[in-house]
Design a protein around this motif. Structure first.
Motif, short mmCIF file in Angstrom:
data_model
loop_
_atom_site.label_atom_id
_atom_site.label_comp_id
_atom_site.label_asym_id
_atom_site.label_seq_id
_atom_site.Cartn_x
_atom_site.Cartn_y
_atom_site.Cartn_z
N LEU A 9 45.24 -26.06 3.17
CA LEU A 9 44.43 -25.03 3.71
C LEU A 9 44.36 -23.59 2.85
O LEU A 9 45.37 -23.29 2.27
CB LEU A 9 45.07 -24.71 5.03
N ALA A 10 43.16 -23.37 2.43
CA ALA A 10 43.15 -21.94 1.59
C ALA A 10 43.01 -20.88 2.59
O ALA A 10 42.11 -20.81 3.25
CB ALA A 10 41.97 -22.24 0.75
N ALA A 11 44.03 -20.12 2.74
CA ALA A 11 44.06 -19.14 3.58
C ALA A 11 43.88 -17.43 2.75
O ALA A 11 44.69 -17.21 2.00
CB ALA A 11 45.33 -19.09 4.27
N HIS A 39 47.87 -19.15 -0.63
CA HIS A 39 47.13 -18.11 -0.68
C HIS A 39 47.25 -17.56 -2.19
O HIS A 39 48.32 -17.70 -2.72
CB HIS A 39 47.82 -17.01 0.21
N VAL A 40 46.08 -17.02 -2.62
CA VAL A 40 45.92 -16.56 -4.06
C VAL A 40 45.59 -15.07 -4.14
O VAL A 40 44.83 -14.29 -3.38
CB VAL A 40 44.71 -17.16 -4.47
N MET A 41 46.76 -14.33 -4.85
CA MET A 41 46.56 -12.76 -5.07
C MET A 41 45.57 -12.69 -6.17
O MET A 41 45.94 -12.99 -6.99
CB MET A 41 47.90 -12.38 -5.36
N VAL A 112 38.38 -24.65 3.57
CA VAL A 112 38.08 -23.47 3.30
C VAL A 112 37.28 -22.92 4.45
O VAL A 112 36.63 -23.59 5.13
CB VAL A 112 37.39 -22.92 1.91
N GLY A 113 37.18 -21.36 4.60
CA GLY A 113 36.37 -20.92 5.48
C GLY A 113 35.01 -20.71 4.74
O GLY A 113 34.98 -20.31 3.67
N SER A 114 33.99 -20.41 5.49
CA SER A 114 32.74 -20.08 4.94
C SER A 114 31.99 -19.13 5.96
O SER A 114 31.80 -19.49 6.93
CB SER A 114 31.58 -21.37 4.75
N GLY A 125 28.17 -15.63 -5.82
CA GLY A 125 29.38 -16.51 -5.81
C GLY A 125 30.42 -16.38 -4.64
O GLY A 125 30.70 -15.21 -4.33
N SER A 126 30.95 -17.37 -4.00
CA SER A 126 32.10 -17.14 -3.26
C SER A 126 33.12 -18.11 -3.42
O SER A 126 32.92 -19.05 -4.36
CB SER A 126 31.60 -17.28 -1.80
N THR A 127 34.39 -17.63 -3.07
CA THR A 127 35.39 -18.59 -3.22
C THR A 127 34.96 -19.99 -2.70
O THR A 127 35.18 -21.20 -3.38
CB THR A 127 36.74 -18.23 -2.66
N ALA A 128 34.51 -20.12 -1.35
CA ALA A 128 34.27 -21.25 -0.76
C ALA A 128 33.09 -22.23 -1.66
O ALA A 128 33.39 -23.54 -1.83
CB ALA A 128 33.53 -21.19 0.69
P1 AMP Z 1 34.92 -16.28 0.44
O1 AMP Z 1 34.07 -17.24 -0.19
O2 AMP Z 1 35.56 -15.20 -0.43
O3 AMP Z 1 34.19 -15.52 1.64
O4 AMP Z 1 36.31 -16.82 1.09
C1 AMP Z 1 35.88 -18.24 1.84
C2 AMP Z 1 37.50 -19.16 1.99
O5 AMP Z 1 37.97 -19.19 0.58
C3 AMP Z 1 38.34 -18.15 2.98
O6 AMP Z 1 37.94 -18.38 4.30
C4 AMP Z 1 39.51 -19.15 2.51
O7 AMP Z 1 39.43 -20.15 2.96
C5 AMP Z 1 39.32 -18.94 1.00
N1 AMP Z 1 39.82 -17.94 0.05
C6 AMP Z 1 39.34 -16.94 -0.41
N2 AMP Z 1 39.88 -16.27 -0.99
C7 AMP Z 1 41.10 -16.74 -1.00
C8 AMP Z 1 42.36 -16.26 -1.29
N3 AMP Z 1 42.66 -15.23 -2.04
N4 AMP Z 1 43.47 -17.17 -1.25
C9 AMP Z 1 43.44 -18.39 -0.62
N5 AMP Z 1 42.12 -18.99 -0.04
C10 AMP Z 1 41.04 -18.05 -0.25
#
Ligand code: AMP
Length: 147
Positions: A9-11, A39-41, A112-114, A125-128
């Motif tokens: 789980l990426a939180a 979790h990533v800082m 991951v959340g989207s 771009g996004s993390t997801a």
């Molecule tokens: P984002 O694309 O930045 O809106 O993030 C979408 C999802 O990516 C979040 O719901 C998390 O599951 C994951 N995520 C984003 N940033 C982080 C982070 N710093 N550490 C871990 N998971 C992350």
């Protein structure tokens, strides 16, 4: 039938409803899989969603921020009954670190959340998105309903 053995789980702590977290727990239970959390800082920007303020910084991450993140991670892990050995607090690019932790620990499903962003946010771009396109294992993007 092939089942998932290790779910990550990426939180980012920004979720209100907990749908992503719940899905991770639910799938781990269903598949009897090990559940880990990362979790990533972000070393360029501490986002307001996670820490209450937006603080750009370059190199040294203040110890208090690290401690706060560790506490939040431990709290979430506690709710999910995830032992300390399966909690990852990393520093760097969220996308790259999530993928690295997954690869190094034989994770077969990343959750991951989207936010379902459109337009410019999508182009940037996004993390997801990044995880989805670069991870070697399966990725589940759980839609977060923005309030
Ligand atoms: P984002 O694309 O930045 O809106 O993030 C979408 C999802 O990516 C979040 O719901 C998390 O599951 C994951 N995520 C984003 N940033 C982080 C982070 N710093 N550490 C871990 N998971 C992350």
């Amino acid at each position: 039938m092939e089942t998932y053995k290790h779910i990550l789980l990426a939180a980012d702590f920004s979720e209100n409803g907990g749908a992503v977290t719940e899905r991770a727990k639910d799938l781990a239970d269903k598949y009897q899989a090990k559940l880990s959390v990362v979790h990533v800082m972000d070393n360029l920007l501490i986002t307001d969603a996670a820490y209450g303020s937006t603080i750009p910084f370059d190199l040294d991450l203040p110890a208090e921020l690290m401690a706060a993140a560790k506490k939040r991670l431990a709290h979430l892990a506690d709710k999910l009954a995830i032992p300390e050995a399966n909690q990852w607090l990393e520093m760097g690019s969220p996308k790259l670190e999530i993928i690295r932790i997954a690869e190094e620990n034989n994770v077969d499903l990343i959750i991951v959340g989207s936010h379902g962003r459109h337009g410019l946010a999508l182009l940037l771009g996004s993390t997801a998105n990044g995880v989805l396109h670069h991870a070697k294992c399966d990725v589940l993007a759980v839609r977060i309903k923005d309030a």
